[in-house]
Design an enzyme around this catalytic site. Structure first.
Site, PDB file in Angstrom:
ATOM      1  N   HIS A 295      -1.381  -9.836  -3.990  1.00 55.52           N
ATOM      2  CA  HIS A 295      -2.241  -9.095  -4.932  1.00 55.52           C
ATOM      3  C   HIS A 295      -2.806  -9.847  -6.022  1.00 55.52           C
ATOM      4  CE1 HIS A 295      -3.311  -5.038  -6.651  1.00 55.52           C
ATOM      5  NE2 HIS A 295      -2.483  -4.658  -5.915  1.00 55.52           N
TER       6      HIS A 295
ATOM      7  N   ASN B 244       0.782  -1.279  -0.102  1.00 56.95           N
ATOM      8  CA  ASN B 244      -0.176  -0.038  -0.011  1.00 56.95           C
ATOM      9  C   ASN B 244       0.804   1.127   0.030  1.00 56.95           C
ATOM     10  OD1 ASN B 244      -2.439   1.805   0.199  1.00 56.95           O
ATOM     11  ND2 ASN B 244      -3.279  -0.266   0.909  1.00 56.95           N
ATOM     12  N   ARG B 245       0.335   2.448   0.183  1.00 57.26           N
ATOM     13  CA  ARG B 245       0.854   3.838   0.084  1.00 57.26           C
ATOM     14  C   ARG B 245       1.584   4.193   1.308  1.00 57.26           C
ATOM     15  NH1 ARG B 245      -3.278   2.733  -2.598  1.00 57.26           N
ATOM     16  NH2 ARG B 245      -3.493   3.467  -4.972  1.00 57.26           N
TER      17      ARG B 245
ATOM     18  N   TYR C 272      -6.058 -11.141  -8.027  1.00 57.30           N
ATOM     19  CA  TYR C 272      -7.285 -10.425  -8.496  1.00 57.30           C
ATOM     20  C   TYR C 272      -8.172 -11.572  -8.748  1.00 57.30           C
ATOM     21  CZ  TYR C 272      -5.134  -5.889  -9.940  1.00 57.30           C
ATOM     22  OH  TYR C 272      -4.606  -4.853  -9.868  1.00 57.30           O
TER      23      TYR C 272
ATOM     24  N   HIS D  37       3.290   0.347  -2.968  1.00 53.87           N
ATOM     25  CA  HIS D  37       3.778  -1.227  -3.202  1.00 53.87           C
ATOM     26  C   HIS D  37       5.479  -0.986  -3.429  1.00 53.87           C
ATOM     27  CE1 HIS D  37      -0.396  -2.579  -2.742  1.00 53.87           C
ATOM     28  NE2 HIS D  37      -0.413  -2.446  -3.979  1.00 53.87           N
TER      29      HIS D  37
ATOM     30  N   GLU E 211      -6.996  -7.938  -0.394  1.00 56.03           N
ATOM     31  CA  GLU E 211      -5.365  -7.761   0.315  1.00 56.03           C
ATOM     32  C   GLU E 211      -5.237  -7.770   1.877  1.00 56.03           C
ATOM     33  OE1 GLU E 211      -3.072  -4.585  -1.961  1.00 56.03           O
ATOM     34  OE2 GLU E 211      -4.955  -4.674  -3.189  1.00 56.03           O
TER      35      GLU E 211
END
Length: 344
Positions: free
Chosen positions: A177, A81-82, A179, A107, A309
């Site tokens: 990650h 994440n950020r 999907y 990331h 996630e």
């Protein structure tokens, strides 16, 4: 017949061998992995009619992963994440990171583990992948040793365990990650039903960095709702969710807490998520895209799939009120995510 693991050479990158691994159970359901990015390539599980199909976005060859910009199936590190303003302060020192998301780092930027070839070895029911990240890698302090252990069971359970050590105080936050699309991509994910074991979310700004506030989920709460029920939809665009949900359940020692349930009524497939992480980040694939064709034969597009996630709080180091994930020399980072596939 026990769970069996096999491997084949998939390609090479900078002199390192890249493999495709398959872990297959006695029912014929299987998971494919690659040591490029320690990524999940496919998860092939039955629907209610026992038809086996793939339910994650993945590529049929290594080149697809080399071209990927959406972290498809990858292990995320050093910090998922950020990190706001691509910097953080630790023990009185400011560390500067790659900026790859406006002024922020997401990331781990260009140094993300999704771009790395891991060492790998097979075990009876899985694969163990390891990576050494040198001191200063991507701006992060400390030489970090990471082990990612994937195992697959006869009950269609994919367990991911992250173990890491470091020689200098640092921050760490690893996740996967993948999907997911439980319809096996016969439709987009709008009608998937989701339950998240959460009453609180981390409030965020428009750039998805946390404001620092923890707020009730209210209208963003999912309790067997269609995914698209919480989307903003107008004539020009669909806006999904990029949101960190704080998991309600307490984890007992050596136990994983129930985090989420995803279901596709058409196929009958379900996915239950368990973890000892404090939260799960829901990303509904708004910006999902690929230049390479996926397993479907077509490039990935928005809302083809979603991510659940499990991870620590985003940007926690810059928010003293958040639970911290400071990894000290001599300590062991040890976190797990369990994806259990079933049917209704």
């Amino acid at each position: 017949m026990a769970v069996k693991t096999s491997s084949s050479l998939w390609g090479q990158l900078n002199g390192a061998d890249v493999f495709l691994f398959r872990i297959e159970n006695e029912n014929g359901a299987y998971v494919e992995l690659t040591n490029y990015g320690a990524a999940i390539v496919s998860v092939v599980v039955p629907d209610r009619k026992q038809q086996l199909e793939n339910v994650v976005v993945g590529f049929p060859d290594l080149q697809g992963y080399l071209n990927d910009t959406c972290y498809i199936g990858s292990t995320i590190g050093r910090y998922a994440n950020r990190i706001s303003n691509a910097r953080f302060k630790l023990d009185g020192k400011i560390y500067y990171l790659d900026t790859n998301d406006g002024k922020n780092s997401n990331h781990a930027g260009k140094s993300g583990f999704n771009y790395r070839v891991f060492a790998a070895e097979t075990i009876e029911n899985g694969v163990v992948m390891t990576l050494t990240s040198p001191d200063g890698d991507g701006g992060y302090p400390g030489k970090l040793e990471l082990m990612v252990i994937y195992t697959w069971s006869d009950d269609n359970e994919l367990l991911i365990n992250y173990k890491a050590t470091v020689d200098k105080t640092t921050i760490a936050n690893f996740t996967n990650h993948a999907y997911f699309n439980l319809s096996a991509f016969s439709s987009k994910i709008y009608n998937h039903k989701l339950t998240v074991s959460s009453e609180y979310i981390v409030d965020s700004y428009e750039d998805y960095t946390p404001s620092g506030a923890i707020i009730p989920a209210r209208q963003k709460a999912y309790s067997n709702n269609k995914l698209s029920d919480k989307f903003k939809i107008d004539e020009s665009r669909v806006e999904g969710l990029n949101l960190f949900y704080i998991i309600d359940a307490e984890t007992e020692e050596n136990k994983l807490a129930y985090a989420a349930l995803l279901a596709d009524e058409e196929s009958g497939r379900t996915l239950k998520v368990y973890t000892d992480y404090p939260g799960v980040f829901l990303y509904t694939g708004d910006y999902l895209s690929s230049t390479s064709p996926t397993h479907t034969g077509k490039p990935a597009k928005s809302f083809d799939a979603l991510c659940l996630e499990c991870q620590h709080y985003p940007d926690s180091i810059n928010h003293p009120n958040f639970p911290q994930v400071i990894l000290q020399a001599g300590d062991v980072y040890d976190q797990s995510i369990l994806y259990k596939f079933g049917t209704i």
